[in-house]
Design a protein around this motif. Structure first.
Motif, PDB file in Angstrom:
ATOM      1  N   LEU A  45       5.867   3.448  -4.753  1.00  0.00           N
ATOM      2  CA  LEU A  45       4.675   3.127  -3.960  1.00  0.00           C
ATOM      3  C   LEU A  45       3.487   2.801  -4.863  1.00  0.00           C
ATOM      4  O   LEU A  45       2.715   1.876  -4.578  1.00  0.00           O
ATOM      5  N   GLU A  46       3.339   3.544  -5.945  1.00  0.00           N
ATOM      6  CA  GLU A  46       2.240   3.297  -6.890  1.00  0.00           C
ATOM      7  C   GLU A  46       2.371   1.900  -7.504  1.00  0.00           C
ATOM      8  O   GLU A  46       1.411   1.146  -7.564  1.00  0.00           O
ATOM      9  N   ILE A  47       3.574   1.553  -7.932  1.00  0.00           N
ATOM     10  CA  ILE A  47       3.795   0.240  -8.533  1.00  0.00           C
ATOM     11  C   ILE A  47       3.599  -0.864  -7.490  1.00  0.00           C
ATOM     12  O   ILE A  47       2.980  -1.886  -7.773  1.00  0.00           O
ATOM     13  N   MET A  48       4.105  -0.662  -6.291  1.00  0.00           N
ATOM     14  CA  MET A  48       3.946  -1.664  -5.235  1.00  0.00           C
ATOM     15  C   MET A  48       2.485  -1.788  -4.805  1.00  0.00           C
ATOM     16  O   MET A  48       2.080  -2.807  -4.266  1.00  0.00           O
ATOM     17  N   GLY A  49       1.702  -0.753  -5.075  1.00  0.00           N
ATOM     18  CA  GLY A  49       0.279  -0.791  -4.759  1.00  0.00           C
ATOM     19  C   GLY A  49      -0.474  -1.868  -5.506  1.00  0.00           C
ATOM     20  O   GLY A  49      -1.585  -2.239  -5.131  1.00  0.00           O
ATOM     21  N   GLU A  50       0.142  -2.402  -6.566  1.00  0.00           N
ATOM     22  CA  GLU A  50      -0.493  -3.505  -7.285  1.00  0.00           C
ATOM     23  C   GLU A  50      -0.559  -4.754  -6.409  1.00  0.00           C
ATOM     24  O   GLU A  50      -1.472  -5.547  -6.528  1.00  0.00           O
ATOM     25  N   THR A  51       0.421  -4.945  -5.525  1.00  0.00           N
ATOM     26  CA  THR A  51       0.398  -6.097  -4.626  1.00  0.00           C
ATOM     27  C   THR A  51      -0.073  -5.713  -3.223  1.00  0.00           C
ATOM     28  O   THR A  51      -0.535  -6.565  -2.487  1.00  0.00           O
ATOM     29  N   ALA A  52       0.071  -4.461  -2.854  1.00  0.00           N
ATOM     30  CA  ALA A  52      -0.400  -3.955  -1.559  1.00  0.00           C
ATOM     31  C   ALA A  52      -1.234  -2.709  -1.855  1.00  0.00           C
ATOM     32  O   ALA A  52      -0.710  -1.595  -1.860  1.00  0.00           O
ATOM     33  N   PRO A  53      -2.539  -2.885  -2.136  1.00  0.00           N
ATOM     34  CA  PRO A  53      -3.379  -1.778  -2.610  1.00  0.00           C
ATOM     35  C   PRO A  53      -3.302  -0.507  -1.762  1.00  0.00           C
ATOM     36  O   PRO A  53      -3.403   0.586  -2.287  1.00  0.00           O
ATOM     37  N   PHE A  54      -3.073  -0.655  -0.490  1.00  0.00           N
ATOM     38  CA  PHE A  54      -2.982   0.492   0.401  1.00  0.00           C
ATOM     39  C   PHE A  54      -1.889   1.466  -0.044  1.00  0.00           C
ATOM     40  O   PHE A  54      -2.028   2.676   0.070  1.00  0.00           O
ATOM     41  N   LEU A  55      -0.795   0.960  -0.586  1.00  0.00           N
ATOM     42  CA  LEU A  55       0.344   1.800  -0.945  1.00  0.00           C
ATOM     43  C   LEU A  55       0.078   2.710  -2.128  1.00  0.00           C
ATOM     44  O   LEU A  55       0.613   3.805  -2.199  1.00  0.00           O
ATOM     45  N   SER A  56      -0.746   2.284  -3.073  1.00  0.00           N
ATOM     46  CA  SER A  56      -0.924   3.059  -4.292  1.00  0.00           C
ATOM     47  C   SER A  56      -1.629   4.387  -4.051  1.00  0.00           C
ATOM     48  O   SER A  56      -1.507   5.304  -4.845  1.00  0.00           O
ATOM     49  N   SER A  57      -2.347   4.516  -2.949  1.00  0.00           N
ATOM     50  CA  SER A  57      -3.056   5.756  -2.671  1.00  0.00           C
ATOM     51  C   SER A  57      -2.339   6.607  -1.631  1.00  0.00           C
ATOM     52  O   SER A  57      -2.888   7.558  -1.102  1.00  0.00           O
ATOM     53  N   PHE A  58      -1.095   6.276  -1.349  1.00  0.00           N
ATOM     54  CA  PHE A  58      -0.357   6.939  -0.274  1.00  0.00           C
ATOM     55  C   PHE A  58       0.100   8.330  -0.657  1.00  0.00           C
ATOM     56  O   PHE A  58       0.563   8.556  -1.758  1.00  0.00           O
TER      57      PHE A  58
END
Length: 191
Positions: A45-58
């Motif tokens: 999720l943290e890595i995918m947050g680079e393209t979907a910022p919402f995910l990195s703070s999940f």
């Protein structure tokens, strides 16, 4: 052993849905799940947050249940993506499946780091799956899904979008280089 584009995950597509499917790999002739624990899921999720910022703070409550839902969702995506990679059209059932997942956590929007970001409204697990379902539905809508291919290495299960019409390997660093080395060794041995 498969060398990853990232230390942990073979991020070869820049698409949430395909990169989730590609968290299963074949290494040493065995299928491996790269998302087996809470730590693995949070890292993805943290890595995918680079393209979907919402995910990195999940943050996820009840991770064992989240892992099970992610695995089930990934299996459904894989089944349909592999069918599409074999030349079949996306089924209406698949499109409906994706739309239903998005309906479970529809979107609002926020500006994050100067980008307009989709923010799913709903329970955390529904929100994650909603973003991934949206990515898959977007690939279908834009017809990019027609570029979906399976790696030419028969021992590899990674999927990718062939935007040039000539790509054969999931990645030159992963499978393409192995094939080049193998051909070179055969040529050297035959001389």
């Amino acid at each position: 052993m498969i060398k990853m584009a990232n230390a942990q995950f073979p991020l070869i597509t820049q698409n949430l849905s395909l990169d989730l499917v590609n968290t299963e790999i074949i290494s040493y002739d065995k299928r491996h799940d790269l998302i087996q624990s809470e730590k693995d899921l949070m890292a993805w999720l943290e890595i995918m947050g680079e393209t979907a910022p919402f995910l990195s703070s999940f943050t996820l409550p009840q991770v064992p249940e989240q892992l099970q839902r992610i695995h089930q969702f990934r299996a459904e995506l894989r089944k349909h993506f592999e069918s599409i990679a074999e030349g079949n059209e996306p089924s209406l059932a698949f499109i409906s499946f994706l739309q239903n997942q998005i309906a479970a956590a529809p979107f609002s929007y926020q500006i994050i780091d100067d980008n307009l970001a989709r923010i799913p409204n709903g329970k955390p697990d529904d929100s994650i799956l909603s973003l991934i379902a949206y990515d898959a539905l977007w690939l279908i809508h834009t017809k990019e899904i027609q570029q979906l291919k399976r790696c030419a290495n028969e021992k590899c299960i990674l999927l990718f979008l062939d935007k040039t019409g000539r790509r054969k390997w999931c990645s030159m660093k992963i499978c393409g280089n192995r094939q080049k080395v193998s051909r070179h060794q055969k040529k050297t041995n035959n001389e």
